[in-house]
Motif scaffolding. Structure first.
Motif, PDB file in Angstrom:
ATOM      1  N   ILE A 639      31.425  69.719  18.122  1.00  0.00           N
ATOM      2  CA  ILE A 639      32.444  70.103  19.082  1.00  0.00           C
ATOM      3  C   ILE A 639      33.045  71.530  18.453  1.00  0.00           C
ATOM      4  N   GLU A 640      33.317  71.210  17.212  1.00  0.00           N
ATOM      5  CA  GLU A 640      34.209  72.537  16.329  1.00  0.00           C
ATOM      6  C   GLU A 640      33.245  73.533  16.423  1.00  0.00           C
ATOM      7  N   GLU A 641      32.010  73.413  16.267  1.00  0.00           N
ATOM      8  CA  GLU A 641      30.777  74.402  16.109  1.00  0.00           C
ATOM      9  C   GLU A 641      30.381  74.946  17.464  1.00  0.00           C
ATOM     10  N   LYS A 642      30.815  74.197  18.441  1.00  0.00           N
ATOM     11  CA  LYS A 642      30.568  74.717  20.037  1.00  0.00           C
ATOM     12  C   LYS A 642      29.185  74.736  20.222  1.00  0.00           C
ATOM     13  N   VAL A 643      28.400  73.801  19.452  1.00  0.00           N
ATOM     14  CA  VAL A 643      26.874  74.433  19.600  1.00  0.00           C
ATOM     15  C   VAL A 643      26.381  73.258  20.773  1.00  0.00           C
TER      16      VAL A 643
END
Length: 643
Positions: A639-643
């Motif tokens: 989620i953090e990396e928005k991938v």
RNA sequence: GCUCAUGUAGCUCAGUCGGUAGAGCGCGUCCUUGGUAAGGACGAGGUCAUCGGUUCAAUCCCGAUCAUGAGCUCCA
């Protein structure tokens, strides 16, 4: 015989007899080129393969690999279409038939629209014409002769076109078999060169695109130099259909439109609302980080305000009728800018206060003709991710750079990797159409160019694409299928500050006019989410998924554990739910796949025992068991990396 | 707005050459407790887009309206 010198694109030179044809040059170079060359560029001018070359020249052979080659190829196919139509419908009148992106069309004036069966017959006839391998012959004629020829042939549109060609222009005709068309060319040497063709659709189109003119019948088609490429292209069209946001929007329960409420008005269902909320939250956070303030403004205002802003004059066509309130007329807002200006004017502003960056998710209403409405992409009520920056002229370039940077960051965050940057400037031949002095325009263009240059961003200039109040940077993004979408726009506005007479107090104690930047990075929530659905084919990345994980107990004795796992995930900020229905795992998985839920967490005896979940990802499949703690960690990272 | 096409159950679509309709999915109930893309049975759901006309009779034919789709033009 005299020799001439031909320079090839690689810089090499070769001697040929005067009058050599590009096709002969191709043949002398390689068999492959002789087969693949479609036309030639002689000193930069696109010509037929059999056009003799009279003097030294730079010659480049054009194949289907180049956009020009495809255009020639498809343009010739359009002629074959016209010929086929004339064979089957002799009373059809010819108009125009150009190559377009990915295909071609031809407009005919006929009494009855073409039916799908007609298209099949026409396509079959085209294939016959291709089989016949008819040579295309070019001839040049005087305008008088051209007009006479088409008059005699009973082709009034061609007569009109011929009459309008500028004095002194070479008028050329292309002829194949009995079919003659007024055409600048160039064309393929013969119809047999066309390998794969498909007619796609028929629709009405106005003569010269003007609705006051007669409606013609347009046939769209496409052509490729191999059956395989054609099929690939048709496949791509299918894929686009599969991704259609209207279809996915319904299937994934994202939004609806109701006849009872009115066309072009969007209802965001819980899932869609969730996606939108996530986007908006992210948007707000990013704007705060970049020094924006968030504002809210009303939905209606007095007519007089819209007169001052110029909307009542320039934009009335797109605005809804006034509503009287206490005997004063009010209008529903089509834009937010006048409201932000009123806020600017609510107090004296010092040069020290600037820039002011005011952002608003502002819902506006615009009248759109019924025929243009389209799902989420073209609606009558929408929420813009609007912002207006009020700044000093000396801050302009810096501010534009800031916006471009934000725009790029946003596009990247939503998985858009490719984009084209356009600089929209005035139409140089029609400068009266625009508000503001020459100096202001030059300064504004300078600032836009300066910002792009400073950031090292290549761009193309689009003449005549500027707004009436100022030049703009328009960014076109490309989605996963390579289709272009309207992306961020950044516009300089000198008109509204003037009209509202806004000013700030400068260092010198005198009033100065601020510059206004009008910008949007997503466009509107409706259009943006519509585009995202198609870009991701409905499978939103984890950070945007309304449901991130679904826990699937195998039998009801695993329910308690499943509920506990889901609870734990939710406590960690993940959007998790449990499928406790009395169904087999197979079925639960299938359903979650169809809904494009990113993670399926299967729990049975083994998992309960070991305190794990068996992870299945919607794309990569079964990933095996992991500790709940471990899954939380992984998901949060994703989620953090928005991938 | 214009041209053409379409409008039948929540969804996807059959159907009636004029005698008031059917499938699959979904939904509900029951049986089944099943380990990575559909277990089974039964059941509920439709004023056939709306309004008019023709007809003994209209979901079907005709007209209008509304909506949707493909385009034409424009834009977020």
């Amino acid at each position: 015989m005299a020799q001439i010198q031909i320079t090839l694109p690689d810089g090499s030179r070769r001697e040929y007899p005067k009058g050599v044809k590009p096709s002969e040059i191709a043949a002398s170079l390689s068999q492959k080129l002789a087969k693949n060359a479609l036309a030639a560029k002689v000193d930069g001018r696109l010509v037929d393969l059999n056009r003799p070359i009279d003097g030294d020249a730079l010659v480049e052979l054009v194949t289907f690999d180049s956009p020009e080659g495809q255009a020639v190829y498809r343009h010739t196919t359009a002629h074959v279409l016209a010929q086929a139509v004339k064979r089957l419908f002799p009373e059809a009148r010819l108009t125009i038939g150009p190559a377009i992106e990915d295909g071609f069309y031809y407009d005919f004036d006929v009494e009855k629209p073409f039916t799908p069966e007609d298209l099949e017959r026409i396509e079959a006839e085209m294939k016959k014409l291709i089989q016949e391998n008819l040579p295309l012959e070019r001839s040049e004629v005087s305008r008088k002769d051209a007009v006479a020829l088409f008059k005699k042939a009973g082709e009034p549109y061609k007569v009109e076109l011929a009459e309008e060609l500028p004095e002194g222009e070479t008028i050329s005709l292309y002829r194949q078999d009995g079919f003659v068309d007024l055409c600048a060319g160039p064309h393929l040497p013969s119809t047999g060169r066309i390998k794969a063709v498909k007619l796609l659709s028929a629709a009405g189109a106005y003569w010269r695109g003007d609705e006051h003119n007669r409606m013609l019948q347009r046939i769209y088609g496409t052509a490729f130099d191999s059956q395989k490429d054609l099929e690939e292209h048709l496949h791509k069209l299918e894929e686009a259909k599969r991704r259609d946001h209207r279809r996915l929007g319904k299937e994934l329960d994202i939004f609806s439109i109701h006849e009872d409420a009115g066309p072009g008005l969007i209802f965001w269902h819980p899932k869609g609302g969730h996606v939108r909320e996530l986007i908006e939250n992210f948007w707000r956070e990013e704007h705060r980080k970049r020094g924006y303030d968030i504002v809210y403004s009303p939905h209606i205002a007095k007519v007089d305000l819209w007169k001052t802003s110029g909307h009542w004059g320039w934009y009335r066509e797109n605005m809804y009728s006034p509503m009287p309130i206490d005997e004063v007329e009010y209008l529903l807002k089509p834009m937010n800018c006048p409201f932000h200006i009123l806020m600017f004017k609510s107090q004296m502003r010092s040069y020290r206060d600037l820039p002011l960056r005011w952002a608003e998710l502002g819902t506006v209403y615009r009248y759109e003709r019924s025929g243009v409405l389209h799902g989420l992409l073209r609606v009558r009520g929408f929420t813009q991710d609007d912002a207006h920056i009020f700044c000093r002229p000396d801050q302009l370039q810096q501010e534009i750079m800031g916006v471009v940077d934000l725009a790029r960051f946003m596009m990247k965050s939503f998985g858009y990797k490719d984009y084209d940057v356009k600089l929209s400037v005035r139409d140089p031949n029609n400068k009266e159409k625009y508000a503001g002095s020459e100096e202001v325009w030059q300064a504004a263009e300078g600032a836009l160019v300066g910002a792009l240059t400073a950031l090292g961003i290549p761009y193309e200039v689009d003449e005549g694409e500027a707004k009436f109040y100022g030049p703009a940077i328009d960014i076109k993004v490309k989605d996963a299928l390579g289709r272009g979408w309207q992306g961020p726009t950044i516009q300089c506005d000198f008109n509204l500050p003037e009209r509202f007479d806004i000013s700030y107090v400068g260092e010198d104690g005198a009033p100065h006019r601020p510059v206004m930047i009008h910008r949007t990075v997503l466009g509107s929530m409706e259009r943006f989410v519509g585009g995202l659905i198609e870009h991701y084919a409905g499978a939103f990345p984890l950070w945007l998924s309304p449901v991130q994980a679904r826990v699937m107990p195998i039998t009801d004795r695993h329910h308690e554990y499943a509920l506990r796992v889901a609870e734990e995930l939710r406590a960690a900020g993940l959007r998790a739910e449990v499928d406790t229905r009395n169904e087999k795992v197979n079925y639960k998985i299938r359903q979650a796949q169809v809904e494009k839920v990113p993670y399926m967490l299967v729990v049975g005896d083994k998992e309960v025992e070991a305190g794990t979940v068996s992870v299945r990802h919607r794309e990569t499949g079964d990933l095996g068991p992991v500790k709940v703690e471990e899954f939380k960690h992984r998901a949060r990272k994703e989620i953090e990396e928005k991938v």
